[in-house]
Design a protein around this motif. Sequence first.
Motif, short mmCIF file in Angstrom:
data_model
loop_
_atom_site.label_atom_id
_atom_site.label_comp_id
_atom_site.label_asym_id
_atom_site.label_seq_id
_atom_site.Cartn_x
_atom_site.Cartn_y
_atom_site.Cartn_z
N PRO A 192 -7.96 40.96 1.84
CA PRO A 192 -9.40 41.76 1.77
C PRO A 192 -9.24 42.82 0.20
CG PRO A 192 -8.64 41.74 3.84
CD PRO A 192 -7.70 41.26 3.20
N LEU A 236 -15.94 41.95 8.93
CA LEU A 236 -15.84 41.61 7.52
C LEU A 236 -17.23 40.96 7.36
CD1 LEU A 236 -12.52 40.15 7.25
CD2 LEU A 236 -13.02 42.27 6.43
N ILE A 278 -14.66 47.15 4.69
CA ILE A 278 -12.84 46.54 4.79
C ILE A 278 -12.32 47.79 5.25
CG2 ILE A 278 -11.19 46.22 3.16
CD1 ILE A 278 -13.38 44.16 1.79
N VAL A 281 -11.91 37.30 1.49
CA VAL A 281 -12.34 37.79 2.67
C VAL A 281 -12.78 36.47 3.80
CG1 VAL A 281 -14.43 39.11 3.65
CG2 VAL A 281 -13.54 39.74 1.41
#
Length: 526
Positions: A319, A396, A444, A505
Amino acid sequence: MSAPVDEKRVESPIDNEKSVNSTSTEDHHHTSRNLDLETAANTDGLYVVKDTDLGLKLAKDGSTVLIPQPSDDEEDPLNWSWLKKHKAFFALLLPSLLTDWGMTWGTTMFEAQAGTWHMAVPDVARSTSGGIFLQGPGGILAVPLIQRYGRLPVLFWSQVLGCIMVIIATFSPSYACFTAFRTLQGFVATSPQVIGLSVVHDLFFFHVERARKVNIWAFTFLFGAFFGPMMSSFLLSKISWQLDFGVLAIWYGVSAILVAICGEETLYDRQKGVKPTLGASRFSLLIGIAGWKSKGQSSLMTVSKHLISVGIKPQLLLPCMFILVLFTWAIGIVTTVTQFIRPPPYLLDDTHASLFYFAPIVGGIAGEFFGHFLNDFLANTYIKTHNGKYSPENRLWGAYIPCAFGIAAMVLYGQTLQKELPLVGLGAAWSLMVCAEVMSTTAISAYLLDIFPHHAALASAWLNFWRTTGGFCVTYFQTQWVAKSGAAVTFGVQGAIIAASFIFVIITQVMGRSWRTKFLPPAAEI
């Protein structure tokens, strides 16, 4: 493994930290247990948010499990009053605001400084690169100090040292001296961007509070990147750039005073149920003597080893790669925008250039507003539909919309410059990009806090490191790239790179739970 979950329908969590007191607990016929639900979540991959008759402390709704489980100690920050909690949180916000604010403050002065030092504007613009780069390493090196000596002294000294660096830079006789102390400013003043997640975890529960406070904290340091230049640009129309920097030093001084008055030490040993600095005087807490004398915290070497261990975990690293790419191009806009809006065809003077910074400010406010409710909505919806359990990877989903905004922003920015379209196009693009920054950072950051709750400062340091690493070098090639390839191609390619990086991601969302059970974090630190 966590116990099986009650199959009753899960009610939406209610935000009320006062529910942790003994009266509330007795009302629900529960007794406190020293159960670390956050570590358990990394064992089986899920948080238990619905009470399962394990004797856990609950919120006042009678069904929402308090995560972390508070102790019975009134010195436990989770048991503090609403006022004391928010006073401590408030003391964090101005220092956080000043991290990027302080580094981008000078981005509107390049033309004036070029005249002082008889240099080209693009060369003067590189004075910010070193400070932006060292924000990353500065945050990394602050982590062992935060964990060993406490949050409060590191926060306080970051503002004092930041003030000193800016004062010296203000009176620097040469470009080289000015750049050196601006670089040191970035190094010493970045710790609020690292401390924030730890303070949020120390003070607030998982349900409702945590994501909202992360959103506010992230908004402050991202908002500062644009509010600072706007303010400095207004001042520059009335005073010299040296006096302009003097105003920045005053802001750091005010911030240090605010921390001294309102700040609280939130470090608490939840395993032992004690506060390491209990009984220490205010002065000793502030300057770090109390933390130095306290016993039981992890050593500097242990924290350093844990820092490396956390930094190479794939559930953190991937991420952060998306954040690196997004912020590389976002910082590129901030550090070069005046080189596009002051020359033809826009020809903005100091006043109008200052007003142009309202565009990213609007974007930041929009990002804070939508992020404030979006993260709660995503979490509550998941909990209701998954029998009271929660998967951190659900956070996410909050990065999808900002990714689309980031791509659209770069394309619009490039097309507006290339075709010399009205200035509103640049403003809209910049606003979209900042909205994307705030929303993606919140999503995040909240995810990393969920999966590394006992290593919040460590995870935050790595996020800050990757966020700033790409941005430091962009001033060296941004304007040259535009001159060679054209704005449409340059910013279009940057948008495409953002789109490609989002695969990190998606992979984390798919693989994150298995990674968390396979690549466990180090032993908990207080």
